[in-house]
Design an enzyme around this catalytic site. Sequence first.
Site, PDB file in Angstrom:
ATOM      1  N   SER A   1     -15.075   1.213   7.789  1.00 22.05           N
ATOM      2  CA  SER A   1     -13.937   0.465   7.245  1.00 22.05           C
ATOM      3  C   SER A   1     -14.234  -0.081   5.853  1.00 22.05           C
ATOM      4  O   SER A   1     -15.391  -0.245   5.460  1.00 22.05           O
ATOM      5  CB  SER A   1     -13.582  -0.696   8.179  1.00 22.05           C
ATOM      6  OG  SER A   1     -13.341  -0.210   9.475  1.00 22.05           O
ATOM      7  N   GLN A   2     -13.151  -0.392   5.154  1.00 19.64           N
ATOM      8  CA  GLN A   2     -13.225  -1.020   3.821  1.00 19.64           C
ATOM      9  C   GLN A   2     -13.941  -2.372   3.956  1.00 19.64           C
ATOM     10  O   GLN A   2     -13.617  -3.155   4.861  1.00 19.64           O
ATOM     11  CB  GLN A   2     -11.778  -1.215   3.372  1.00 19.64           C
ATOM     12  CG  GLN A   2     -11.578  -1.899   2.069  1.00 19.64           C
ATOM     13  CD  GLN A   2     -10.092  -2.229   1.872  1.00 19.64           C
ATOM     14  OE1 GLN A   2      -9.246  -1.886   2.687  1.00 19.64           O
ATOM     15  NE2 GLN A   2      -9.806  -2.904   0.794  1.00 19.64           N
TER      16      GLN A   2
END
Length: 225
Positions: free
Chosen positions: A70-71
């Site tokens: 994920s970011q």
Amino acid sequence: MAASGSKGSADFAAARERMVARDISGRGVRDERVLAAMRRVARDAFVPQSLREAAYDDMPLPIGGGQTISQPYIVAFMIEALQLNGGEKVLEIGTGSGYAAAVLAEIAGEVTTVERLRSLADRAAEIFTQLGYQHIRVLHGDGTLGWPEYAPYDAIVVTAGGPQVPEALKQQLALGGRLVIPVGSGQDSQDLVRVTRRSATAFAVEEIGGVRFVPLIGQQGWPTD
Ligand code: SAM
């Protein structure tokens, strides 16, 4: 924690500091525990070798099996939303690369993380061993059912988007415990929802933002096909 790759660990450490200043605290994450954890964990150790140069860009990256790490901002935002004070028992659903579990482990006392793809679970477990994380337990299975054996959990975070909040996860929350999960009626975007357990039967539900996650697949998530 040592990082490896063509860049030196000092370069990665500097890139990590910049990322936290620009993309994490710069975008509103205020919890000092979360900021310190994001400064400590080497994201470059969790991304494929060929993508290491991009490890501190604020974006999701492919990790194989059609899945993503994920970011960083979203990882920090979701962990802040768990309202951890330190030392808690935390369950993560969706181990993926293992990065978010490592960030959680910098704050929590014990982290149990569940992944449905064995190859990712095995790879993450190897990285935790290499980096010396002894209080992360990696399990392979359908995390929509939680993991009753180690319940109740003070906090649960789901890093894939489901059609609803799995009842099994609500039931495995401790009293006062928080569950953060992306929920949406389609698989393209979701609302990030925080569920707080008020009593044996009462749960408070808040929508805390819009997100875009890969699907949560399982008995209390999306079907496989
Ligand atoms: N937390 C991860 C990280 O830090 O790299 C990112 C997770 S990735 C966005 C979502 C992960 O959820 C994928 O690895 C996917 O295989 C996993 N997943 C999807 N459904 C699942 C389920 N029912 N149980 C466990 N893992 C699941």
